[in-house]
Design a protein around this motif. Structure first.
Motif, short mmCIF file in Angstrom:
data_model
loop_
_atom_site.label_atom_id
_atom_site.label_comp_id
_atom_site.label_asym_id
_atom_site.label_seq_id
_atom_site.Cartn_x
_atom_site.Cartn_y
_atom_site.Cartn_z
N ASN A 149 71.46 -38.18 -5.86
CA ASN A 149 72.79 -38.01 -5.27
C ASN A 149 72.75 -37.18 -3.99
O ASN A 149 73.53 -37.42 -3.07
CB ASN A 149 73.74 -37.39 -6.29
N MET A 150 71.83 -36.20 -3.92
CA MET A 150 71.69 -35.44 -2.68
C MET A 150 71.18 -36.32 -1.54
O MET A 150 71.61 -36.18 -0.39
CB MET A 150 70.74 -34.25 -2.90
N LEU A 151 70.26 -37.24 -1.86
CA LEU A 151 69.77 -38.16 -0.84
C LEU A 151 70.89 -39.06 -0.33
O LEU A 151 70.98 -39.33 0.87
CB LEU A 151 68.62 -39.01 -1.41
N ILE A 152 71.75 -39.52 -1.23
CA ILE A 152 72.90 -40.33 -0.83
C ILE A 152 73.79 -39.53 0.11
O ILE A 152 74.23 -40.03 1.17
CB ILE A 152 73.71 -40.78 -2.06
N MET A 153 74.09 -38.29 -0.23
CA MET A 153 74.96 -37.45 0.59
C MET A 153 74.34 -37.17 1.96
O MET A 153 75.01 -37.24 2.99
CB MET A 153 75.25 -36.13 -0.14
N LEU A 154 73.03 -36.86 1.97
CA LEU A 154 72.35 -36.58 3.24
C LEU A 154 72.29 -37.83 4.12
O LEU A 154 72.51 -37.75 5.34
CB LEU A 154 70.94 -36.06 2.97
N ALA A 155 71.98 -38.96 3.51
CA ALA A 155 71.89 -40.21 4.28
C ALA A 155 73.22 -40.55 4.94
O ALA A 155 73.27 -40.93 6.11
CB ALA A 155 71.43 -41.35 3.38
N ARG A 195 71.73 -52.15 -3.91
CA ARG A 195 72.60 -53.30 -3.67
C ARG A 195 73.27 -53.26 -2.30
O ARG A 195 74.09 -54.12 -1.99
CB ARG A 195 73.67 -53.38 -4.76
N ASN A 196 72.94 -52.26 -1.49
CA ASN A 196 73.60 -52.10 -0.21
C ASN A 196 72.56 -51.97 0.89
O ASN A 196 71.78 -51.01 0.92
CB ASN A 196 74.51 -50.85 -0.25
N GLN A 197 72.54 -52.93 1.81
CA GLN A 197 71.52 -52.95 2.86
C GLN A 197 71.64 -51.76 3.80
O GLN A 197 70.64 -51.19 4.22
CB GLN A 197 71.63 -54.26 3.65
N ASP A 198 72.88 -51.37 4.13
CA ASP A 198 73.09 -50.23 5.03
C ASP A 198 72.55 -48.94 4.41
O ASP A 198 71.95 -48.11 5.10
CB ASP A 198 74.58 -50.07 5.37
N MET A 199 72.78 -48.77 3.09
CA MET A 199 72.27 -47.58 2.42
C MET A 199 70.75 -47.60 2.36
O MET A 199 70.10 -46.56 2.50
CB MET A 199 72.85 -47.49 1.00
N LYS A 200 70.16 -48.77 2.16
CA LYS A 200 68.70 -48.87 2.15
C LYS A 200 68.11 -48.39 3.48
O LYS A 200 67.15 -47.62 3.51
CB LYS A 200 68.28 -50.32 1.89
N ILE A 201 68.71 -48.87 4.57
CA ILE A 201 68.21 -48.50 5.89
C ILE A 201 68.39 -47.00 6.13
O ILE A 201 67.48 -46.32 6.64
CB ILE A 201 68.95 -49.31 6.98
N ALA A 202 69.55 -46.46 5.77
CA ALA A 202 69.81 -45.04 5.99
C ALA A 202 68.87 -44.17 5.17
O ALA A 202 68.36 -43.15 5.66
CB ALA A 202 71.27 -44.73 5.63
N LEU A 203 68.62 -44.55 3.91
CA LEU A 203 67.70 -43.78 3.07
C LEU A 203 66.27 -43.88 3.58
O LEU A 203 65.51 -42.90 3.53
CB LEU A 203 67.79 -44.28 1.63
N ARG A 204 65.89 -45.06 4.08
CA ARG A 204 64.55 -45.23 4.63
C ARG A 204 64.36 -44.34 5.85
O ARG A 204 63.30 -43.72 6.03
CB ARG A 204 64.31 -46.70 4.97
N ARG A 205 65.38 -44.26 6.67
CA ARG A 205 65.30 -43.39 7.85
C ARG A 205 65.26 -41.92 7.48
O ARG A 205 64.64 -41.10 8.18
CB ARG A 205 66.50 -43.66 8.76
N LEU A 206 65.93 -41.58 6.39
CA LEU A 206 65.95 -40.19 5.95
C LEU A 206 64.61 -39.78 5.34
O LEU A 206 64.09 -38.70 5.62
CB LEU A 206 67.08 -39.98 4.93
N ILE A 207 64.04 -40.65 4.49
CA ILE A 207 62.81 -40.32 3.77
C ILE A 207 61.56 -40.58 4.61
O ILE A 207 60.63 -39.77 4.60
CB ILE A 207 62.74 -41.13 2.46
N LEU A 208 61.56 -41.68 5.37
CA LEU A 208 60.39 -42.06 6.17
C LEU A 208 60.83 -42.26 7.64
O LEU A 208 60.82 -43.37 8.14
CB LEU A 208 59.76 -43.34 5.62
#
Length: 313
Positions: free
Chosen positions: A42-48, A292-305
């Protein structure tokens, strides 16, 4: 048995989910891992959402609020269970129990209200796209969340005030891992008829009305989606609702069968259902929305990697 309104019990004993030492150790490590997953996910979701300007839209702002509430929701119950296991103690003071119950009710209700707000957002985006930007303004979104917080806190306050009016005498063992209001009410040696009636009616409204609003929203959404001539457009519209519907099904599927019945019918099956919506749902929400959300996938990928993402075309 008339004991007045004076509380005799100064603490309660939380029996947990098992009385077997081996099972207790397994449950401790299981809940610890789940709690860490809830916090990190949930913290990753908030940060992203906070760091990606493209996600600063009402839908994702509501999602960030849901992630925050899920962290708070699980933090009300799981840490106390873990600490009690480490300290080899099942006790919780009367004051701690009332506070835990208050915040448990607040965050549980807030989960439901945020799901309603998110359903309304999807309704406006799909059924009223031309009015979306004018209606879902930042000030209006803040107002929706603020009203939700006020209602949920007032409801939790009502529950707590009704509970503190009850007397607790000899039996102080709660067959649960936290101060759930329904098994707790069963321990009272006072007459709980008025309290049960108020809790059942008001609590029923707080749970049923949001669920009805979500159902009505999706009736309009699906009827509108069926009119879309393009199959690709229909799939895109439905994909934006899939994550939300999955979370709604998990949350209300477990909760509706527990808290819309008299407390006398509380059973071990209800304990399992409570674990689902207090522990499992907050853990799964980040995965449901990110996978299930492409925008969230991209945002999380940018945050983590971030370096790997920058090199991608």
């Amino acid at each position: 048995m008339d004991k007045g309104n004076q509380t005799i019990v100064s603490e309660f004993l939380l029996l947990g989910l098992s009385s077997q030492p081996e099972q207790q150790r397994i449950l401790f490590w299981l809940f610890l891992c789940v709690y860490l997953i809830i916090l990190i996910g949930n913290m990753l979701i908030m940060l992203a959402i906070g760091l990606d300007a493209r996600l600063h839209s009402p839908m994702y702002v509501f999602l960030a609020n849901l992630s925050f509430v899920d962290i708070c929701f699980s933090s009300v119950t799981i840490p106390k269970m873990l600490v009690n296991h480490i300290m080899r103690s099942n006790s919780i003071s009367y004051l701690e129990c009332m506070m835990q119950m208050y915040f448990f009710i607040t965050f549980a209700n807030m989960d439901g209200f945020l799901l309603v707000v998110m359903a309304y957002d999807r309704y406006m985006a799909i059924c009223r796209p031309l009015h979306y930007t004018t209606v879902m303004r930042p000030a209006f979104c803040v107002l929706l969340v603020a009203i939700s917080w006020v209602i949920t806190n007032l409801h939790a306050l009502l529950h707590t005030l009704l509970m503190v009016q009850l007397s607790f005498c000899a039996d102080n063992t709660i067959p649960h891992f936290f101060c759930d209001p329904y098994p707790l009410r069963k321990l009272s040696c006072s007459n709980t008829y008025i309290s049960d009636l108020m809790v059942f009616t008001v609590g029923g409204m707080v749970f049923v009305i949001p669920f009805a609003c979500i159902a009505i929203s999706y009736v309009f959404i699906f009827s509108n989606v069926m009119k879309i001539p393009s199959t690709q457009g229909m799939q895109k519209a439905l994909s934006t609702c899939g994550s939300h519907l999955t979370v709604v099904s998990l949350f209300y599927g477990a909760i509706m069968g527990i808290y819309l019945r008299p407390s006398s019918s509380y059973s071990a099956v209800d304990t399992v259902a409570t674990v689902i919506f207090t522990v499992v749902t907050p853990m799964l929400n980040p995965f449901i929305y990110s996978l299930r959300n492409q925008d969230m996938k991209i945002a999380l990928r940018r945050l983590i990697l971030p370096k790997v993402t920058m090199q991608l075309p």
